[in-house]
Design an enzyme around this catalytic site. Structure first.
Site, mmCIF file in Angstrom:
data_model
loop_
_atom_site.group_PDB
_atom_site.id
_atom_site.type_symbol
_atom_site.label_atom_id
_atom_site.label_comp_id
_atom_site.label_asym_id
_atom_site.label_seq_id
_atom_site.Cartn_x
_atom_site.Cartn_y
_atom_site.Cartn_z
ATOM 1 N N HIS A 198 0.817 -1.209 0.000
ATOM 2 C CA HIS A 198 0.000 0.000 0.000
ATOM 3 C C HIS A 198 0.854 1.264 0.000
ATOM 4 O O HIS A 198 0.415 2.312 -0.461
ATOM 5 C CB HIS A 198 -0.972 -0.029 1.169
ATOM 6 C CG HIS A 198 -2.110 -0.961 0.925
ATOM 7 N ND1 HIS A 198 -2.007 -2.329 1.139
ATOM 8 C CD2 HIS A 198 -3.356 -0.753 0.429
ATOM 9 C CE1 HIS A 198 -3.155 -2.901 0.815
ATOM 10 N NE2 HIS A 198 -3.976 -1.974 0.378
ATOM 11 N N ARG A 344 -14.816 2.538 -0.539
ATOM 12 C CA ARG A 344 -14.521 1.245 0.066
ATOM 13 C C ARG A 344 -14.437 1.416 1.578
ATOM 14 O O ARG A 344 -13.735 2.302 2.068
ATOM 15 C CB ARG A 344 -13.198 0.681 -0.462
ATOM 16 C CG ARG A 344 -12.901 -0.721 0.044
ATOM 17 C CD ARG A 344 -11.584 -1.251 -0.482
ATOM 18 N NE ARG A 344 -10.443 -0.588 0.144
ATOM 19 C CZ ARG A 344 -9.168 -0.838 -0.186
ATOM 20 N NH1 ARG A 344 -8.899 -1.711 -1.147
ATOM 21 N NH2 ARG A 344 -8.184 -0.206 0.410
ATOM 22 N N GLU A 444 -11.554 -10.365 -4.002
ATOM 23 C CA GLU A 444 -10.120 -10.319 -3.735
ATOM 24 C C GLU A 444 -9.527 -11.658 -3.308
ATOM 25 O O GLU A 444 -8.307 -11.785 -3.226
ATOM 26 C CB GLU A 444 -9.818 -9.299 -2.633
ATOM 27 C CG GLU A 444 -10.238 -7.883 -2.956
ATOM 28 C CD GLU A 444 -10.005 -6.954 -1.795
ATOM 29 O OE1 GLU A 444 -8.940 -6.320 -1.740
ATOM 30 O OE2 GLU A 444 -10.889 -6.863 -0.921
ATOM 31 N N ASP A 468 -4.725 -8.355 -4.238
ATOM 32 C CA ASP A 468 -4.930 -9.418 -3.258
ATOM 33 C C ASP A 468 -5.329 -10.724 -3.937
ATOM 34 O O ASP A 468 -4.932 -11.806 -3.491
ATOM 35 C CB ASP A 468 -5.998 -9.014 -2.240
ATOM 36 C CG ASP A 468 -5.400 -8.270 -1.050
ATOM 37 O OD1 ASP A 468 -4.302 -8.653 -0.614
ATOM 38 O OD2 ASP A 468 -6.026 -7.322 -0.554
ATOM 39 N N ARG A 478 2.519 -10.354 -1.529
ATOM 40 C CA ARG A 478 2.770 -9.303 -2.510
ATOM 41 C C ARG A 478 3.824 -8.297 -2.041
ATOM 42 O O ARG A 478 4.325 -7.508 -2.823
ATOM 43 C CB ARG A 478 1.469 -8.560 -2.825
ATOM 44 C CG ARG A 478 0.932 -7.745 -1.667
ATOM 45 C CD ARG A 478 -0.445 -7.197 -2.005
ATOM 46 N NE ARG A 478 -0.863 -6.197 -1.046
ATOM 47 C CZ ARG A 478 -2.045 -5.616 -1.056
ATOM 48 N NH1 ARG A 478 -2.915 -5.945 -1.989
ATOM 49 N NH2 ARG A 478 -2.369 -4.714 -0.165
ATOM 50 N N CYS A 521 -10.042 -2.868 -10.119
ATOM 51 C CA CYS A 521 -9.463 -1.709 -9.440
ATOM 52 C C CYS A 521 -8.052 -1.949 -8.931
ATOM 53 O O CYS A 521 -7.473 -1.086 -8.281
ATOM 54 C CB CYS A 521 -10.357 -1.251 -8.292
ATOM 55 S SG CYS A 521 -10.524 -2.466 -6.963
#
Length: 598
Positions: A198, A344, A444, A468, A478, A521
């Site tokens: 992130h 979200r 996800e 994800d 990741r 997304c």
């Protein structure tokens, strides 16, 4: 000059002085001083060393009294190191002979010693190496303390920057980068991290060049050193020579020209090149309310993913309902009432933590633990506060709510039940809200993809979070550079799950006789390489970092649906990610022969 290589996570090139966060956490703004200032710099150095030694002495006495002499002697060793005549002499020589500032001389001398110790570690046995590693830690800690004393014990390293810097760190949390501003932070590079962490996503949102997962390099650079970050190629250059500087300045100028090439597409429709053009909706992903303007600047038709967890970072208390509402209202005020804004709900946990969130930072396997809706359903006051604000903000425009990390149908139903309970509370209190709020869910995890036909009956839209979905499908963290070779959007298993989700949505649209959107997304939707494949799989909506939108639109406007469907058919028949990636690159080169394809 040294070249280090890592994972390119946010394109662009930046050149400037380093701010090293792992040690000093401050900018050494002046590497040199006029020779006539040498005496004053040495005096500053000695004052700082004396102050730091006194602090270490006091710490030793306090810790000895509390925990015994064995632990107290740790501070005694640091005290001896700081008071060492040899160390003082080495630093003073750098100030007088090379006109270094006191800060830069301290950092350079200690970093040189640390580098030699690292070379010793590489040659020694485990037992001998452990002593050297402890010395490395002690030297770096001494450096941090002395620099802090020299610079007046600064607090926030970004608060008083007077020139743009490039941040270098072992790793960065989202809370670190939340304070980054493009006027003062031009790029960053880290030893750890992955391409879809992130922090990397936020770098993209702030349009900062970034390279992560480089491995150990911080002992080779001091604050104030000139560095280059190439976020397109994943390169960090430390102390570049003039020839290298000239090469990267030219490359940076060409890159800016290429970005300008797509600006004319901003107001053109996002449609395919078919005889009967097919519209493809392009939306923006945002972290911060002010990024809504970036969406408009790049021609986005709305916001497809508003990540709200950044409202919780750098906070001493939970954000209030009014703080949520103000952020959402700001986005809607920028975009207007006719553009969709998909909010979200809170997605903390795993690699994103807040001291006030209730997330468990020391879980043994946080990506499989208490995160996202699991956290919200446990900490319901967080969830209710946010849902109230979203429902109220719905009156200002086309607001939609989306639940992340749904793994079962029951989990989704619990979220919907709580949303209905909040509606009843607002109704009872006489507070206006949007009654027909559209509800969606992220896809996800593989279980959600496999249950897509069931979940489709519960919601109005899907949004496929490929970041994800890839890591859970392939069991590859990741954020872990050691398994980066396994993490691939082009893996056939991932493609088959995406196809399954699209087919379930199409079936629901046919049988349910209602509009049912499927959005992508994740980072995959922002890469031109994957756009023909995703369109061929049946997707007609993409949400990406705003700056990616003109380039995506360029691909879409050259694409024809039969061609895209053939790309998807061939890719699905392949057996490995490398095969798919090679095929997609060849196709994109043929489709856009004048463009550079990575």
């Amino acid at each position: 000059m040294e070249h280090r290589y890592g994972i390119a996570v946010s394109p662009g090139i930046a050149i400037g002085p380093a701010l090293v966060l792992d040690s000093e956490g401050v900018l050494i703004s002046h590497r040199t001083v006029p020779p006539e200032q040498a005496d004053a710099e040495v005096a500053r150095l000695y004052r700082a060393l004396d102050e730091t030694a006194a602090t270490a002495r006091a710490d030793r006495e306090r810790m000895t009294a509390r925990l015994g002499s064995a632990l107290g002697n740790i501070y005694g060793a640091q005290q001896s190191m700081i008071e060492s005549g040899w160390l003082r002499e080495q630093i003073e020589v750098r100030i007088r002979a090379e006109s270094y500032s006191a800060e830069y001389a301290v950092s350079r001398v200690i970093r040189d010693m640390v580098k030699r110790l690292e070379e010793v570690i590489a040659l020694r046995t485990n037992s001998g190496a452990s002593d050297a590693r402890r010395s490395v830690t002690e030297f770096i800690d001494v450096e941090r303390q002395v620099l802090s004393a020299l610079l007046g014990h600064p607090g926030n390293p970004f608060a008083n920057l007077t020139e743009p810097v490039i941040v270098l760190a072992n790793d960065l949390m989202p809370s670190d980068t939340a304070d980054f501003g493009p006027r003062t932070i031009h790029a960053f590079a880290t030893e750890s991290g992955g391409n879809t962490s992130h922090t990397a996503i936020l770098a993209g949102a702030l349009e900062l060049p970034a390279v992560v997962g480089i491995g150990r390099f911080l002992t080779d650079v001091s604050g104030g050193d000139t560095v280059i970050v190439d976020g397109s190629e994943g390169v960090l250059v430390i102390d570049p020579d003039e020839e290298t500087l000239a090469k990267y300045r030219e490359k940076r100028a060409k890159l800016l020209t290429r970005q300008d090439r797509y600006e004319h597409l901003r107001d053109k429709p996002s449609v395919t090149a078919d005889a009967v053009p097919v519209p493809i909706r392009l939306l923006g992903n945002i972290e911060l309310a002010q990024e809504a303007a970036h969406c408009l600047d790049r021609g986005a038709e709305g916001v497809g993913l508003y990540r709200t967890e950044f409202l919780y970072l750098n906070k001493s208390a939970h954000p209030t309902e009014e703080e949520h509402y103000a952020a959402y209202a700001s986005v809607l005020g920028t975009l207007g009432s006719n553009r969709p804004v998909v909010i979200r709900t809170l997605d903390l946990g795993a690699d994103k933590f807040s001291s006030v969130s209730g997330a468990v930072a020391n879980e043994k396997n946080p990506f499989l633990g208490l995160r996202s809706v699991r956290l919200c359903l446990r900490q319901r006051e967080l969830f209710v506060t946010q849902l109230r604000a979203i429902l109220r903000a719905g009156l200002l425009g086309d607001v939609r709510v989306m639940f992340p990390m749904i793994s079962t149908a029951d989990e989704l139903r619990q979220c919907k039940t709580l949303l209905n309970d909040v509606k009843e509370e607002l109704e009872y209190a006489g507070i206006p809200f949007k009654r027909d709020l559209r509800v969606g869910t992220m896809i996800e995890v593989p279980s959600a993809a496999l249950l897509a036909d069931v979940l489709a009956r519960e919601v109005d839209f899907f949004s496929i979070g490929t970041n994800d979905l890839i890591q859970y499908t392939l069991a590859a963290d990741r954020n872990n550079e050691h398994v980066a070779n396994l993490y691939s959007p082009a893996d056939p298993a991932v493609l088959r799950l995406i196809r399954m989700v699209v087919q379930a949505a199409q079936k629901e649209k046919e049988h349910g006789k209602r509009a049912f959107d499927v959005n992508v997304c994740g980072e995959m939707s922002g890469e031109p390489l994957y756009i023909p494949l995703l369109v061929g799989l049946g997707l007609r909506q993409f949400s990406a970092t705003p700056r990616k939108i003109p380039e995506i639109k360029r691909v879409i406007r050259e694409l024809r649906i039969p061609e895209a469907e053939e790309v998807a058919r061939r890719a699905l028949a392949m057996e490995s990610a490398s095969q798919v990636t090679s095929y997609l690159r060849d196709h994109l080169r043929k489709m856009l022969p004048s463009e550079a394809v990575d």
